[in-house]
Every structure is written in structure tokens, then in C-alpha cells.
Design a protein around this motif. Structure first.
Motif, PDB file in Angstrom:
ATOM      1  N   UNK A 111       5.557  69.882  52.265  1.00 27.90           N
ATOM      2  CA  UNK A 111       5.278  69.791  53.694  1.00 27.90           C
ATOM      3  C   UNK A 111       5.128  68.322  54.076  1.00 27.90           C
ATOM      4  N   UNK A 112       5.634  67.968  55.236  1.00 32.61           N
ATOM      5  CA  UNK A 112       5.397  66.641  55.809  1.00 32.61           C
ATOM      6  C   UNK A 112       4.805  66.861  57.187  1.00 32.61           C
ATOM      7  N   UNK A 113       3.645  66.279  57.398  1.00 32.94           N
ATOM      8  CA  UNK A 113       2.888  66.472  58.639  1.00 32.94           C
ATOM      9  C   UNK A 113       2.761  67.950  59.003  1.00 32.94           C
ATOM     10  N   UNK A 114       2.507  68.783  57.980  1.00 33.28           N
ATOM     11  CA  UNK A 114       2.259  70.202  58.182  1.00 33.28           C
ATOM     12  C   UNK A 114       3.492  71.064  58.356  1.00 33.28           C
ATOM     13  N   UNK A 115       4.681  70.486  58.274  1.00 31.71           N
ATOM     14  CA  UNK A 115       5.931  71.234  58.480  1.00 31.71           C
ATOM     15  C   UNK A 115       6.653  71.403  57.139  1.00 31.71           C
ATOM     16  N   UNK A 116       6.999  72.651  56.812  1.00 34.86           N
ATOM     17  CA  UNK A 116       7.722  72.935  55.570  1.00 34.86           C
ATOM     18  C   UNK A 116       9.054  72.204  55.558  1.00 34.86           C
ATOM     19  N   UNK A 117       9.370  71.558  54.429  1.00 30.84           N
ATOM     20  CA  UNK A 117      10.612  70.805  54.280  1.00 30.84           C
ATOM     21  C   UNK A 117      11.572  71.440  53.276  1.00 30.84           C
ATOM     22  N   UNK A 118      11.057  71.739  52.075  1.00 37.48           N
ATOM     23  CA  UNK A 118      11.910  72.305  51.025  1.00 37.48           C
ATOM     24  C   UNK A 118      11.034  72.784  49.874  1.00 37.48           C
ATOM     25  N   UNK A 119      11.673  73.367  48.870  1.00 38.64           N
ATOM     26  CA  UNK A 119      10.989  73.756  47.646  1.00 38.64           C
ATOM     27  C   UNK A 119      11.037  72.603  46.660  1.00 38.64           C
ATOM     28  N   UNK A 120      10.073  72.581  45.759  1.00 39.74           N
ATOM     29  CA  UNK A 120      10.044  71.620  44.662  1.00 39.74           C
ATOM     30  C   UNK A 120       9.867  72.386  43.362  1.00 39.74           C
ATOM     31  N   UNK A 121      10.387  71.830  42.298  1.00 43.01           N
ATOM     32  CA  UNK A 121      10.248  72.430  40.981  1.00 43.01           C
ATOM     33  C   UNK A 121       9.693  71.383  40.029  1.00 43.01           C
ATOM     34  N   UNK A 122       8.682  71.781  39.282  1.00 42.62           N
ATOM     35  CA  UNK A 122       8.093  70.911  38.268  1.00 42.62           C
ATOM     36  C   UNK A 122       8.033  71.658  36.943  1.00 42.62           C
ATOM     37  N   UNK A 123       7.614  70.904  35.930  1.00 41.30           N
ATOM     38  CA  UNK A 123       7.331  71.514  34.644  1.00 41.30           C
ATOM     39  C   UNK A 123       6.097  72.389  34.752  1.00 41.30           C
ATOM     40  N   UNK A 124       5.761  73.012  33.670  1.00 40.05           N
ATOM     41  CA  UNK A 124       4.568  73.859  33.562  1.00 40.05           C
ATOM     42  C   UNK A 124       3.306  73.003  33.727  1.00 40.05           C
ATOM     43  N   UNK A 125       2.279  73.598  34.319  1.00 42.13           N
ATOM     44  CA  UNK A 125       0.966  72.956  34.402  1.00 42.13           C
ATOM     45  C   UNK A 125       0.319  73.100  33.030  1.00 42.13           C
ATOM     46  N   UNK A 126      -0.136  71.991  32.479  1.00 40.77           N
ATOM     47  CA  UNK A 126      -0.744  72.002  31.141  1.00 40.77           C
ATOM     48  C   UNK A 126      -2.093  71.291  31.179  1.00 40.77           C
ATOM     49  N   UNK A 127      -3.049  71.790  30.412  1.00 36.98           N
ATOM     50  CA  UNK A 127      -4.359  71.143  30.321  1.00 36.98           C
ATOM     51  C   UNK A 127      -4.249  69.807  29.596  1.00 36.98           C
ATOM     52  N   UNK A 128      -3.379  69.748  28.593  1.00 35.56           N
ATOM     53  CA  UNK A 128      -3.142  68.509  27.855  1.00 35.56           C
ATOM     54  C   UNK A 128      -1.706  68.081  28.113  1.00 35.56           C
ATOM     55  N   UNK A 129      -1.544  66.854  28.580  1.00 30.49           N
ATOM     56  CA  UNK A 129      -0.230  66.349  28.977  1.00 30.49           C
ATOM     57  C   UNK A 129       0.709  66.216  27.782  1.00 30.49           C
TER      58      UNK A 129
END
Length: 150
Positions: free
Chosen positions: A20-38
Motif C-alpha cells: 500500500x502507498x498512502x493507504x491505497x493498494x498497489x500490488x502483491x509482494x512475495x518474500x521468503x518464509x518468516x523465520x525466527x533465526x535468519x
């Protein structure tokens, strides 16, 4: 201008978000898995508040200058991350292409337990000027939060 990444779903090795930019949806994003240890180049960015900046010296600049000669001024970097560096918003389609960075896309698929995004180049071309404006503004903030919906 402010940007926000809201994480909405997790796959086995992937995390799907909305930008979101200034509260307006822009696009989807994809990241790696959330991990407790990087794990380098395999871990999603931690929740928090950061800044966006224009990076003109990092390694991806030459590639993106060639791909997008009409508008590329530098990579949009998420700055101030603990134990992360050179985290750019860039193009790609699956978690293997993230290297710890958010990839942008106009849609997503769920295949074999992981999310993938589609039309990444189109999304990048649309959001780059907006993210550039955020990065160059006085209030160049980006926040990342988990709010899983599915």
C-alpha cells in the motif's frame, strides 16, 4: 508519502503480502518464509518500521538500468533492517528468486504449498515511480506488519 507492506498468507517457503502507498493498494509482494533465526537470502524481512532510499551503487543497478532505461534511477532499497543489507523491491515470480527481497506482482498463484506472483515486470513498472517518490520524500517510511488472512 508512506508505504506499508501487510503480510496476508504463508506458504511452506513463501510469504504473500500486499503493498500500500498512502493507504491505497498497489500490488502483491512475495518474500521468503518468516523465520525466527535468519538464514541469509532465505528469510523474510522482520516486522517493523524502516525507510526507503534510492540505492545507486548496489549490484543490481546495471541490470535494471539496461532493462528499464527510460525510468531507472536506482534500486528502491528498504533501509535500516537489522542483519539485512541490499534489500530491494524488484521483479521475480517465486521464493527462489527473492534472495531475501520482496518481489512485486499483479496477481498470485498457490502451487504445491507455496505462493508465486505473476506479471512481476508489469507491477514493477507501475510501482517504481510511486516508490521512487516515497524514497525521495521527507517522510520516506515503510512499515511491515503481519496480518494473515488466509
Amino acid at each position: 508519502m508512506k508505504a506499508k507492506i501487510i503480510r496476508v498468507a504463508e506458504g511452506k517457503q513463501s510469504t504473500l503480502s500486499q503493498l500500500y502507498i498512502d493507504g491505497i493498494f498497489q500490488c502483491y509482494l512475495l518474500e521468503d518464509k518468516i523465520r525466527a533465526i535468519k538464514i541469509p537470502k532465505q528469510t523474510a524481512i522482520p516486522e517493523g518500521n524502516y525507510t526507503l532510499r534510492l540505492n545507486t551503487w548496489g549490484g543490481m543497478n546495471a541490470e535494471y538500468r539496461q532493462k528499464f532505461p527510460k525510468f531507472h534511477k536506482g534500486m528502491i532499497e528498504i533501509n535500516g533492517l537489522p542483519n539485512f543489507s541490499f534489500v530491494y523491491i524488484h521483479i521475480g515470480n517465486n521464493f527462489r528468486q527473492t534472495a531475501g527481497c520482496p518481489l512485486c506482482g499483479f496477481g498470485f498463484d498457490f502451487i504445491d504449498g507455496d505462493y508465486q506472483i505473476v506479471r512481476s515486470k508489469d507491477a514493477y513498472q507501475m510501482i517504481y515511480p510511486k516508490l521512487l517518490s516515497v524514497a525521495q520524500s521527507e517522510e520516506n517510511q515503510i512499515s511491515i506488519e503481519n496480518n494473515f488472512q488466509f
